[in-house]
Every structure is written in structure tokens, then in C-alpha cells.
Design an enzyme around this catalytic site. Structure first.
Site, mmCIF file in Angstrom:
data_model
loop_
_atom_site.group_PDB
_atom_site.id
_atom_site.type_symbol
_atom_site.label_atom_id
_atom_site.label_comp_id
_atom_site.label_asym_id
_atom_site.label_seq_id
_atom_site.Cartn_x
_atom_site.Cartn_y
_atom_site.Cartn_z
ATOM 1 N N TYR A 144 0.860 -1.185 0.000
ATOM 2 C CA TYR A 144 0.000 0.000 0.000
ATOM 3 C C TYR A 144 0.890 1.227 0.000
ATOM 4 O O TYR A 144 1.793 1.352 0.833
ATOM 5 C CB TYR A 144 -0.901 0.001 1.246
ATOM 6 C CG TYR A 144 -1.827 1.192 1.319
ATOM 7 C CD1 TYR A 144 -2.922 1.310 0.451
ATOM 8 C CD2 TYR A 144 -1.623 2.202 2.252
ATOM 9 C CE1 TYR A 144 -3.777 2.397 0.521
ATOM 10 C CE2 TYR A 144 -2.486 3.298 2.323
ATOM 11 C CZ TYR A 144 -3.555 3.388 1.453
ATOM 12 O OH TYR A 144 -4.402 4.464 1.516
ATOM 13 N N ASP A 239 9.369 2.748 -0.062
ATOM 14 C CA ASP A 239 8.323 3.448 0.676
ATOM 15 C C ASP A 239 8.536 3.115 2.150
ATOM 16 O O ASP A 239 8.189 2.016 2.611
ATOM 17 C CB ASP A 239 6.950 2.971 0.183
ATOM 18 C CG ASP A 239 5.811 3.666 0.912
ATOM 19 O OD1 ASP A 239 6.047 4.210 2.015
ATOM 20 O OD2 ASP A 239 4.683 3.657 0.394
ATOM 21 N N LYS A 267 3.794 10.140 8.117
ATOM 22 C CA LYS A 267 3.530 10.639 9.479
ATOM 23 C C LYS A 267 4.681 10.480 10.466
ATOM 24 O O LYS A 267 4.813 11.247 11.421
ATOM 25 C CB LYS A 267 2.304 9.924 10.013
ATOM 26 C CG LYS A 267 2.386 8.400 9.804
ATOM 27 C CD LYS A 267 1.044 7.807 9.415
ATOM 28 C CE LYS A 267 1.221 6.427 8.829
ATOM 29 N NZ LYS A 267 0.111 6.007 7.994
HETATM 30 N N1 HOZ Z 1 -4.272 3.114 5.906
HETATM 31 C C1 HOZ Z 1 -3.944 3.209 7.282
HETATM 32 C C2 HOZ Z 1 -3.356 1.953 7.777
HETATM 33 N N2 HOZ Z 1 -2.359 1.354 6.986
HETATM 34 C C3 HOZ Z 1 -5.124 3.562 8.120
HETATM 35 C C4 HOZ Z 1 -5.126 4.976 8.419
HETATM 36 C C5 HOZ Z 1 -6.195 5.428 9.422
HETATM 37 O O1 HOZ Z 1 -7.283 4.894 9.422
HETATM 38 O O2 HOZ Z 1 -5.913 6.339 10.158
#
Ligand code: HOZ
Length: 427
Positions: A144, A239, A267
Site C-alpha cells: 500500500y 516506501d 507521518k
Molecule cells: N491506511 C492506514 C493503515 N495502513 C489507516 C489509516 C487510518 O485509518 O488512520
């Protein structure tokens, strides 16, 4: 466990927000029950609006390496806030951040701050295309890389949880140039270079795939990708939104000793504030505007509050590298405990992980790629999730997310987790 206030809020939320949330996995869709509305967090503990406490194993999906709301980060942010929230102009703090990352991660000669991992990936891929003059890219099934159009092809995380790895609304043209290969399978990537010689700009990969649970690269996989890119005139992008500054100060690149051309962060470099960045080789980053002709911009990029939070956390990690020994040891303890609980139960489940990232798969065979991860019994995971939540352990509400450990967790937190998981497995 009282959940009335969360339930009422969720009823209101679904009327005004798609699925009641701002990011799909949070909706608890694949595990059932009502999402817990969080009011505050400190250290390893989350406090919800009904007054429940949970030991948190998400850590805002990774960045809270020191635990939530670390006093030193908080104080630095408060001081910075007194000076203003956003200027949309150059600041010294951005230079400090770029120099710090360059010092900690040797492959980063130059870096550009953005606002999220999605933006970082989108921009890094654009830079790779601009630099090579090629359009096609390779990504791996189950990895992802955020929700930019070109990345929502056989993607992990929420799209995998929903069982639809491709998103509607992505024009065919955007997805056409995204080629997919199997994680941990060099031959499948090589065959794409054979099929499209001189057309592939880059390979982008999560060096540890942490959005289909946790899938660790097999020996030689990352180096094989490095060599393949070199042979074919393509760039290698790591990534590191999840692994950066978590596997160690120099991330997965340092851990595995494989040097990418570009790296993306999210983040984690903002200590949880909304940040992303992409950086790498000077000659490649020199294509980025205004130095070069690959355009990318943003008012909030390099936001002073986010930079201050990030610099403070990264500086603490730099000065106290023993934190890594600790979180890695706790991760090891968790995996060993879960494996022993599985063995005692006689069930055939699988535990994957590395450092402070772990995943218990309800799968009876080793998990090493997207197809093997998908064999996991997600109904069993949902049951396990609800049991763990009721015991006060807040893990990602999906089989395909990692369990994150921070420096604020203790041995006894981990032992309680193992004991409660064992109770579920025994039942
Ligand atoms: N796509 C995020 C986990 N790999 C989730 C982000 C969220 O819901 O804050």
C-alpha cells in the site's frame, strides 16, 4: 465495557461522513462493533470518550515511537505554536529537518517535505518518471502506497480489508502504467522488465510489507530489486512510511543494507503530525521544481509545527538509540509469546514480524506475499480482535494491519497481551 457515548457519536457520524469516519479501516467494518471514539492518549494508553482505557498497539499507525504525547515533543510544539501556525514561506526549521534526515539516512542527499505519505509517493513517482523519461512503474501486490490513482492497483491496507484491491474512480489511463509483481518473487518483477524493455521508470516497494499484515522480505529480495533496477536503467523507491526511523535510525535501507534511489516518508517524520517527504539522490531530486521541471508544491509543506514535532522526536531517537533495542526486544517477546500460545493451542496459525512490527495471521501456511496473506481467516481475526478489545488491547481493526510497539510499552503490557491472546486461542 461501556460504549454508549461512542455508539451515539457513531450514529451521528454516519449521517455526515462516509461510513462515519475519515479513513475506512477505522469504521470497524471487517471486525464488527462500534468504533471507539478516542478522547486523549498518553504513553501507551488510549482513553475513549466512555472512559475506557486501552493499551494501544496502533500508535497512530506507526509514528508514536516514543509513545503518545511525549512531554518533550509536546513542550517543543507548544513553544513553536506561540510563533505562528503556518507561514507558507521558507523557515529555518525546514532546513534543520532536511539536514537531520540527511545526516541520519545516508542515501538522502536532498529532500522535499509534503503533507502525507500519499503525497510523498505520488511526488516521488513523478520525479522518477521525469528523471527517466519513462511512464511505467512496478508495484507489488498487497503493498500500500497511499491513495493516489496510480497506486490503487492490487493495493494493501483498507482496500485489501474491503476485499477490493482496486478502487472505482481510477481512470484506466492512470492504472494502465502501473504494473504489478508478486512480493518476494524476483522472477515476477523481472518478467515485467522483459515485457516492457526501456519503459519502466521505477520499482516502488515497501521494504517490509506492512499493509498486508507484516511480510518480511526474503533474503536477497531487496538486493535483487536493486540489481534489477540497475540492469534496466530504472530507479528503486523504498516506501518507508512505516519502516522509516522505526526499524532503526536509517530505516529499512540501513537494516537490510540496500540503498534505494529515492525514499518516501509519512507521518513518522512529523511525530504523528500530518507530514510526508520524499528524498534521495541529488541528481534525481534536482528534477524537482523550481530546480527542475517536475512540478510539485504545497502551502502546508514544511509546516513549522509539524516540523518541530518531527525534529524533536527524531532528535530524541538519535540521542537515545537504546529505544530501538527496547522496542525490538518487546516485539521479539510478543512474537515468541504468541508462537508459544499457538503451539500450546495446537492451532496452525502464523506469526510474522520484524523489530517492533508484528502480525498474527489466522492462516495455516507461511505468509510471504499477497496470495498467502489472503488465505487468512478474517472471520477468526474479527473474533480475536473483539476479544482483545474487550480485554483492553487496541489493535488495528483488520487482519492486514501491523501491531506497533512503542518505547512507552512495558514487558508487562506485552505479557498481558500474550496471556489474553492465549485465552482466545485456547477457547
Ligand atoms: N491506511 C492506514 C493503515 N495502513 C489507516 C489509516 C487510518 O485509518 O488512520
Amino acid at each position: 465495557m461501556k460504549t454508549e457515548i461512542s455508539e451515539k457519536l457513531f450514529e451521528r457520524a454516519v449521517r455526515v461522513m462516509p461510513g462515519g469516519v475519515n479513513s475506512p479501516v477505522r469504521a470497524f467494518g471487517s471486525v464488527g462493533g462500534t468504533p471507539r471514539f478516542i478522547e486523549r492518549a498518553k504513553g501507551a494508553i488510549l482513553y475513549d470518550i466512555d472512559g475506557n482505557e486501552y493499551t494501544d498497539y496502533i500508535g497512530s499507525w506507526g509514528p508514536m515511537i516514543l509513545g503518545h504525547n511525549d512531554d518533550r515533543v509536546l513542550e517543543a510544539v507548544m513553544k513553536q505554536m506561540e510563533k505562528g501556525l503556518s507561514f507558507g514561506a521558507a523557515t529555518g526549521i525546514e532546513v534543520e529537518m532536511a539536514e537531520l534526515i540527511g545526516e541520519l539516512v545516508p542515501c538522502v542527499d536532498m529532500i522535499r517535505m509534503v503533507n502525507s505519505g500519499t503525497e510523498a509517493v505520488m511526488s516521488a513517482v513523478r520525479a522518477a518518471r521525469g528523471f527517466t523519461g519513462r511512464d511505467k512503474i512496478i508495484k507489488f501486490e498487497g503493498c500500500y502506497h497511499g491513495h493516489a490513482d496510480a497506486m490503487l492497483v492490487k493495493a494493501g491496507s483498507g482496500v485489501m480489508t474491503a476485499g477490493v484491491p482496486d478502487s472505482a474512480g481510477v481512470p484506466q489511463g492512470c492504472a494502465r502504467d502501473t504494473l504489478t509483481a508478486e512480493y518476494n518473487n524476483l522472477k515476477s518483477a523481472e518478467s515485467l522488465f522483459d515485457a516492457y524493455p526501456n519503459e519502466i521508470a521505477c520499482i516502488i516497494v515497501e521494504p517490509v510489507a506492512a499493509n498486508m499484515g507484516v511480510v518480511v522480505p526474503e533474503n536477497g529480495f531487496l538486493q535483487g530489486l536493486r540489481d534489477m533496477c540497475d540492469r534496466n536503467g530504472a530507479l528503486l523507491i523504498f516506501d518507508e512510511v512505516i519502516t522509516g526511523f522505526r526499524l532503526g535510525l536509517d530505516g529499512a535501507a540501513g537494516h537490510f543494507g540496500v540503498i534505494p534511489d529515492l525514499v518516501t516518508y509519512g507521518k513518522i517524520i512529523g511525530g504523528g503530525m500530518p507530514v510526508g517527504a520524499y528524498g534521495g539522490r541529488r541528481d534525481i531530486m534536482s528534477v524537482v521544481s523550481p530546480l527542475g521541471n517536475v512540478y510539485q508544491a504545497g502551502t502546508l509543506s514544511g509546516n513549522p509545527i509539524a516540523m518541530r514535532a518531527g525534529i524533536t522526536q527524531l532528535s530524541i531517537l538519535k540521542n537515545e538509540p537504546q529505544i530501538y533495542d527496547r522496542i525490538n526486544m518487546l516485539g521479539q517477546r510478543l512474537r515468541a509469546g504468541l508462537r508459544s500460545a499457538i503451539e500450546k493451542s495446537g492451532l496452525p496459525y502464523t506469526v510474522n514480524g520484524i523489530g517492533s512490527l508484528s502480525c498474527l495471521y489466522f492462516a495455516d501456511k507461511p505468509v510471504y506475499d499477497y496470495v498467502s496473506a489472503r488465505k487468512s481467516d478474517t472471520v477468526k481475526f474479527a473474533e480475536y480482535f473483539r476479544h482483545m478489545l474487550s480485554c483492553g488491547h487496541y489493535i488495528g481493526p483488520s487482519q492486514y494491519e501491523a501491531v506497533f510497539i512503542s518505547g512507552a510499552h512495558t514487558e508487562s503490557d506485552i505479557d498481558r497481551f500474550i496471556a489474553d491472546a492465549e485465552e482466545y486461542l485456547k477457547a
